[in-house]
Design a protein around this motif. Structure first.
Motif, mmCIF file in Angstrom:
data_model
loop_
_atom_site.group_PDB
_atom_site.id
_atom_site.type_symbol
_atom_site.label_atom_id
_atom_site.label_comp_id
_atom_site.label_asym_id
_atom_site.label_seq_id
_atom_site.Cartn_x
_atom_site.Cartn_y
_atom_site.Cartn_z
ATOM 1 N N ILE A 4 -10.368 0.375 -4.258
ATOM 2 C CA ILE A 4 -10.799 0.654 -2.892
ATOM 3 C C ILE A 4 -11.188 -0.651 -2.208
ATOM 4 C CG2 ILE A 4 -12.496 1.876 -1.481
ATOM 5 C CD1 ILE A 4 -12.735 3.820 -3.925
ATOM 6 N N PHE A 5 -10.720 -0.816 -0.967
ATOM 7 C CA PHE A 5 -11.005 -2.021 -0.201
ATOM 8 C C PHE A 5 -11.170 -1.636 1.265
ATOM 9 C CE2 PHE A 5 -9.460 -5.964 1.981
ATOM 10 C CZ PHE A 5 -10.485 -6.803 1.556
ATOM 11 N N ILE A 6 -12.210 -2.146 1.911
ATOM 12 C CA ILE A 6 -12.443 -1.920 3.336
ATOM 13 C C ILE A 6 -12.311 -3.257 4.055
ATOM 14 C CG2 ILE A 6 -14.105 -1.198 5.090
ATOM 15 C CD1 ILE A 6 -15.302 0.709 3.021
ATOM 16 N N ARG A 7 -11.559 -3.247 5.144
ATOM 17 C CA ARG A 7 -11.323 -4.470 5.910
ATOM 18 C C ARG A 7 -11.180 -4.131 7.392
ATOM 19 N NH1 ARG A 7 -6.100 -4.314 7.490
ATOM 20 N NH2 ARG A 7 -4.622 -3.185 6.200
ATOM 21 N N ASN A 8 -11.202 -5.178 8.214
ATOM 22 C CA ASN A 8 -10.953 -4.983 9.651
ATOM 23 C C ASN A 8 -9.505 -4.571 9.851
ATOM 24 O OD1 ASN A 8 -13.252 -7.156 9.541
ATOM 25 N ND2 ASN A 8 -13.371 -6.176 11.536
ATOM 26 N N ALA A 9 -9.298 -3.649 10.768
ATOM 27 C CA ALA A 9 -7.941 -3.215 11.105
ATOM 28 C C ALA A 9 -7.240 -4.312 11.892
ATOM 29 C CB ALA A 9 -8.000 -1.938 11.936
ATOM 30 N N THR A 10 -5.924 -4.327 11.796
ATOM 31 C CA THR A 10 -5.096 -5.213 12.612
ATOM 32 C C THR A 10 -4.032 -4.357 13.298
ATOM 33 O OG1 THR A 10 -3.414 -5.680 10.930
ATOM 34 C CG2 THR A 10 -5.397 -7.089 10.917
ATOM 35 N N ILE A 11 -3.376 -4.939 14.275
ATOM 36 C CA ILE A 11 -2.301 -4.228 14.977
ATOM 37 C C ILE A 11 -1.217 -3.787 13.991
ATOM 38 C CG2 ILE A 11 -0.481 -4.467 16.729
ATOM 39 C CD1 ILE A 11 -3.346 -4.180 17.874
ATOM 40 N N LYS A 12 -1.026 -4.522 12.910
ATOM 41 C CA LYS A 12 -0.025 -4.156 11.901
ATOM 42 C C LYS A 12 -0.338 -2.816 11.231
ATOM 43 C CE LYS A 12 0.936 -8.953 10.702
ATOM 44 N NZ LYS A 12 0.792 -9.965 9.662
ATOM 45 N N ASP A 13 -1.589 -2.371 11.310
ATOM 46 C CA ASP A 13 -2.000 -1.098 10.696
ATOM 47 C C ASP A 13 -1.764 0.116 11.585
ATOM 48 O OD1 ASP A 13 -3.143 -2.350 8.344
ATOM 49 O OD2 ASP A 13 -4.871 -2.914 9.587
ATOM 50 N N ILE A 14 -1.251 -0.093 12.792
ATOM 51 C CA ILE A 14 -1.214 0.988 13.779
ATOM 52 C C ILE A 14 -0.417 2.207 13.305
ATOM 53 C CG2 ILE A 14 0.742 0.193 15.169
ATOM 54 C CD1 ILE A 14 -2.616 1.459 16.559
ATOM 55 N N GLU A 15 0.678 2.009 12.581
ATOM 56 C CA GLU A 15 1.471 3.162 12.117
ATOM 57 C C GLU A 15 0.661 4.035 11.158
ATOM 58 O OE1 GLU A 15 4.276 4.237 13.389
ATOM 59 O OE2 GLU A 15 4.255 2.486 14.714
#
Length: 175
Positions: A4-15
């Motif tokens: 498990i890993f939590i990170r800031n979202a990026t535009i690449k994650d939009i899908e």
């Protein structure tokens, strides 16, 4: 064992974010892709994704508002633009959305995302309260918030266009 890993979202994650959004909310309640892109680019600190085995399976997004004792219903409108209300000098964190893929629910991931976002934002910004809305029908989510010190502040009648026009409970927590 799951990694498990939590990170800031990026535009690449939009899908992946949109897949989670569509799976988490009915068609008349889920928000638009442009809204999520705007949230990520406007306030990246306030938009996290949770990965399980390197695959995005959950997200949480937020905004910082200037605190007001008066609860204005229009501030909670679905698909509102973050840029009209967000201010990093504000003192109230608004949790705008959270979603987890169905196959990963009931594992505590929603709570984990919620707690991690709360920790990160309160360490970096001068936050004295948090606010969110939840449908009267979303009992599991409401329980997470209540267990974390949120109290009902008001209701927005017939807020959700979800087939039953359920009320939104506005919940607030003072820090």
């Amino acid at each position: 064992m799951e990694k498990i890993f939590i990170r800031n979202a990026t535009i690449k994650d939009i899908e992946q974010i949109m897949e989670i959004e569509h799976e988490s909310f009915c068609e008349t309640v889920h928000e638009d892709r442009s809204v999520f892109r705007d949230r990520i680019s406007t306030f990246p600190d306030g938009f996290l994704v949770l990965e399980v085995d390197e695959s995005v399976c959950g997200y949480i997004s937020s905004e910082i508002w200037n605190y007001s004792e008066e609860i204005r219903e229009d501030r909670f409108d679905l698909n509102h633009s973050i840029s009209t209300v967000h201010s990093t000098t504000g003192s109230e964190l608004y949790i705008s959305s959270i979603g987890i893929l169905k196959k990963h629910r009931r594992k505590g991931y929603g709570k984990l995302l919620f707690l991690e976002l709360s920790r990160r934002i309160t360490e970096k910004y001068n936050i004295s309260s948090m606010i969110l809305i939840v449908s009267v029908q979303w009992t599991a989510a409401k329980k997470i918030y209540e267990n974390n010190g949120f109290k009902e502040a008001s209701r927005i009648h017939r807020f959700f266009d979800d087939g039953t026009h359920s009320d939104a409970i506005v919940m607030r927590k003072y820090l």
